[in-house]
Design a protein around this motif. Structure first.
Motif, PDB file in Angstrom:
ATOM      1  N   GLU A  38      -6.249   5.811 -21.118  1.00 57.48           N
ATOM      2  CA  GLU A  38      -7.209   6.059 -21.901  1.00 57.48           C
ATOM      3  C   GLU A  38      -8.043   5.955 -22.516  1.00 57.48           C
ATOM      4  OE1 GLU A  38      -9.466   2.062 -24.354  1.00 57.48           O
ATOM      5  OE2 GLU A  38      -7.302   1.541 -22.633  1.00 57.48           O
ATOM      6  N   GLY A  39      -8.644   6.438 -23.563  1.00 55.28           N
ATOM      7  CA  GLY A  39      -9.594   7.752 -23.372  1.00 55.28           C
ATOM      8  C   GLY A  39      -9.559   9.402 -23.663  1.00 55.28           C
ATOM      9  N   THR A  40      -7.767   9.327 -23.816  1.00 51.30           N
ATOM     10  CA  THR A  40      -8.051  10.377 -24.026  1.00 51.30           C
ATOM     11  C   THR A  40      -8.087  11.640 -25.304  1.00 51.30           C
ATOM     12  OG1 THR A  40      -5.947  10.807 -22.074  1.00 51.30           O
ATOM     13  CG2 THR A  40      -5.725  12.349 -23.519  1.00 51.30           C
ATOM     14  N   LYS A  41      -8.659  12.136 -25.351  1.00 56.02           N
ATOM     15  CA  LYS A  41      -8.657  12.851 -26.969  1.00 56.02           C
ATOM     16  C   LYS A  41      -7.760  14.615 -26.909  1.00 56.02           C
ATOM     17  CE  LYS A  41     -12.941  10.427 -27.557  1.00 56.02           C
ATOM     18  NZ  LYS A  41     -14.168  10.881 -28.204  1.00 56.02           N
ATOM     19  N   SER A  42      -7.508  14.694 -25.661  1.00 60.93           N
ATOM     20  CA  SER A  42      -6.764  16.534 -26.052  1.00 60.93           C
ATOM     21  C   SER A  42      -5.869  16.406 -24.569  1.00 60.93           C
ATOM     22  CB  SER A  42      -7.652  17.731 -26.742  1.00 60.93           C
ATOM     23  OG  SER A  42      -8.359  17.303 -25.013  1.00 60.93           O
ATOM     24  N   PHE A  43      -5.393  17.576 -24.484  1.00 61.36           N
ATOM     25  CA  PHE A  43      -4.115  17.990 -23.313  1.00 61.36           C
ATOM     26  C   PHE A  43      -4.399  19.233 -23.030  1.00 61.36           C
ATOM     27  CE2 PHE A  43      -1.646  14.225 -24.775  1.00 61.36           C
ATOM     28  CZ  PHE A  43      -2.232  13.461 -23.643  1.00 61.36           C
ATOM     29  N   THR A  62      -2.825  28.973 -19.282  1.00 60.47           N
ATOM     30  CA  THR A  62      -3.817  28.657 -19.646  1.00 60.47           C
ATOM     31  C   THR A  62      -3.443  28.233 -21.130  1.00 60.47           C
ATOM     32  OG1 THR A  62      -5.401  30.397 -19.715  1.00 60.47           O
ATOM     33  CG2 THR A  62      -5.733  29.050 -17.773  1.00 60.47           C
ATOM     34  N   VAL A  63      -3.433  26.886 -21.435  1.00 58.93           N
ATOM     35  CA  VAL A  63      -3.436  26.627 -22.580  1.00 58.93           C
ATOM     36  C   VAL A  63      -4.786  25.477 -22.996  1.00 58.93           C
ATOM     37  CG1 VAL A  63      -2.189  25.091 -24.803  1.00 58.93           C
ATOM     38  CG2 VAL A  63      -1.068  26.886 -23.437  1.00 58.93           C
ATOM     39  N   ALA A  64      -5.628  24.959 -23.977  1.00 60.41           N
ATOM     40  CA  ALA A  64      -5.886  23.376 -24.197  1.00 60.41           C
ATOM     41  C   ALA A  64      -6.199  23.660 -25.445  1.00 60.41           C
ATOM     42  CB  ALA A  64      -8.085  24.018 -23.041  1.00 60.41           C
ATOM     43  N   ASN A  65      -6.724  22.149 -25.693  1.00 58.37           N
ATOM     44  CA  ASN A  65      -6.799  21.619 -26.909  1.00 58.37           C
ATOM     45  C   ASN A  65      -5.796  21.669 -27.251  1.00 58.37           C
ATOM     46  OD1 ASN A  65      -9.528  22.741 -26.637  1.00 58.37           O
ATOM     47  ND2 ASN A  65     -10.356  24.344 -27.599  1.00 58.37           N
ATOM     48  N   ILE A  66      -4.714  20.743 -26.860  1.00 55.98           N
ATOM     49  CA  ILE A  66      -3.293  20.494 -27.934  1.00 55.98           C
ATOM     50  C   ILE A  66      -3.889  18.792 -28.001  1.00 55.98           C
ATOM     51  CG2 ILE A  66      -1.512  19.172 -26.543  1.00 55.98           C
ATOM     52  CD1 ILE A  66      -1.094  21.409 -24.704  1.00 55.98           C
ATOM     53  N   PRO A  67      -4.042  19.020 -29.201  1.00 56.38           N
ATOM     54  CA  PRO A  67      -3.998  17.485 -29.948  1.00 56.38           C
ATOM     55  C   PRO A  67      -3.424  16.353 -28.921  1.00 56.38           C
ATOM     56  CG  PRO A  67      -2.764  18.904 -31.583  1.00 56.38           C
ATOM     57  CD  PRO A  67      -2.440  19.258 -29.761  1.00 56.38           C
ATOM     58  N   ALA A  68      -4.063  14.963 -29.082  1.00 57.09           N
ATOM     59  CA  ALA A  68      -3.756  13.601 -28.156  1.00 57.09           C
ATOM     60  C   ALA A  68      -2.157  13.104 -29.098  1.00 57.09           C
ATOM     61  CB  ALA A  68      -5.208  12.416 -28.030  1.00 57.09           C
ATOM     62  N   VAL A  79       2.690  27.328 -29.316  1.00 53.56           N
ATOM     63  CA  VAL A  79       1.529  25.950 -28.699  1.00 53.56           C
ATOM     64  C   VAL A  79       1.242  24.979 -29.836  1.00 53.56           C
ATOM     65  CG1 VAL A  79       0.957  27.308 -26.886  1.00 53.56           C
ATOM     66  CG2 VAL A  79      -0.245  27.763 -28.776  1.00 53.56           C
ATOM     67  N   PRO A  80       0.500  24.127 -30.288  1.00 55.54           N
ATOM     68  CA  PRO A  80       0.923  23.509 -30.806  1.00 55.54           C
ATOM     69  C   PRO A  80      -0.603  23.607 -32.125  1.00 55.54           C
ATOM     70  CG  PRO A  80       1.260  21.595 -29.395  1.00 55.54           C
ATOM     71  CD  PRO A  80       1.051  23.152 -28.713  1.00 55.54           C
ATOM     72  N   ALA A  81      -0.741  23.480 -33.768  1.00 56.10           N
ATOM     73  CA  ALA A  81      -1.747  24.167 -34.411  1.00 56.10           C
ATOM     74  C   ALA A  81      -3.032  23.402 -33.770  1.00 56.10           C
ATOM     75  CB  ALA A  81      -1.943  23.459 -35.592  1.00 56.10           C
ATOM     76  N   GLY A  82      -3.717  24.404 -33.232  1.00 60.64           N
ATOM     77  CA  GLY A  82      -5.039  23.859 -32.795  1.00 60.64           C
ATOM     78  C   GLY A  82      -5.345  24.153 -31.714  1.00 60.64           C
ATOM     79  N   ALA A  83      -4.707  24.218 -30.355  1.00 61.56           N
ATOM     80  CA  ALA A  83      -4.253  24.639 -29.117  1.00 61.56           C
ATOM     81  C   ALA A  83      -4.449  25.789 -29.324  1.00 61.56           C
ATOM     82  CB  ALA A  83      -3.299  24.381 -28.648  1.00 61.56           C
TER      83      ALA A  83
END
Length: 154
Positions: A38-43, A62-68, A79-83
């Motif tokens: 709980e509280g995960t906002k991104s991966f 390295t990949v960041a800002n993957i939507p939750a 990678v997903p949009a925004g990542a």
């Protein structure tokens, strides 16, 4: 429920397929995860080789800002949009496959999925694995790993 990661391409501790080898397909593996806290906002996802003969290992991905709401990355897929994908130790952003020196023995490729407590980490495609790791150190709620092994037998 525990936070876990799996791959359809290899099992934990198993040999990486040629698709994930730099001189082979050089494609990122399929990864799926579940049980984020709980509280995960991104991966975020990293791939690190601690056995590289560098004194500091080798960052392969390295990949960041993957939507939750994303719980899977397709093999070789975008990678997903925004990542954002960071710079590997090969010098470019994106995935860089297994490439240990010939005769150096098997190397471990540690794929880690991080459950992150913010929507976005302040990282760019030019940033190194160390900068991604620094930011993840302060924002990780949980992490799950799967390890692939590869040896360059020549």
């Amino acid at each position: 429920m525990a936070f876990t990661v799996t791959s359809t391409g290899f099992r934990d501790g198993g040999v990486l397929p040629d698709a994930q080898v730099y001189a082979g397909g050089n494609r990122s593996p399929q990864l799926s995860w579940s049980g984020a806290p709980e509280g995960t906002k991104s991966f975020a996802v990293t791939c690190y080789d601690p056995d590289a003969p560098t004194g500091s290992g080798f960052w392969h991905w390295t990949v960041a800002n993957i939507p939750a709401d994303v719980t899977e990355l397709a093999e070789g897929g975008p990678v997903p949009a925004g990542a954002v994908e960071g710079r590997t130790d090969f010098g470019e952003p994106g995935f860089g496959g297994a490439a240990p020196p010939q005769g150096h023995g098997p190397h471990r490729y540690i794929f880690t999925v991080f459950a992150v407590d913010v929507d976005s980490l302040p990282v760019t495609p030019e940033d190194s694995g160390a900068k991604y790791g620094f930011n993840l150190h302060f924002h990780t709620l949980a992490q799950a790993t799967i390890i692939g092994v590869y040896e360059n037998k020549g």
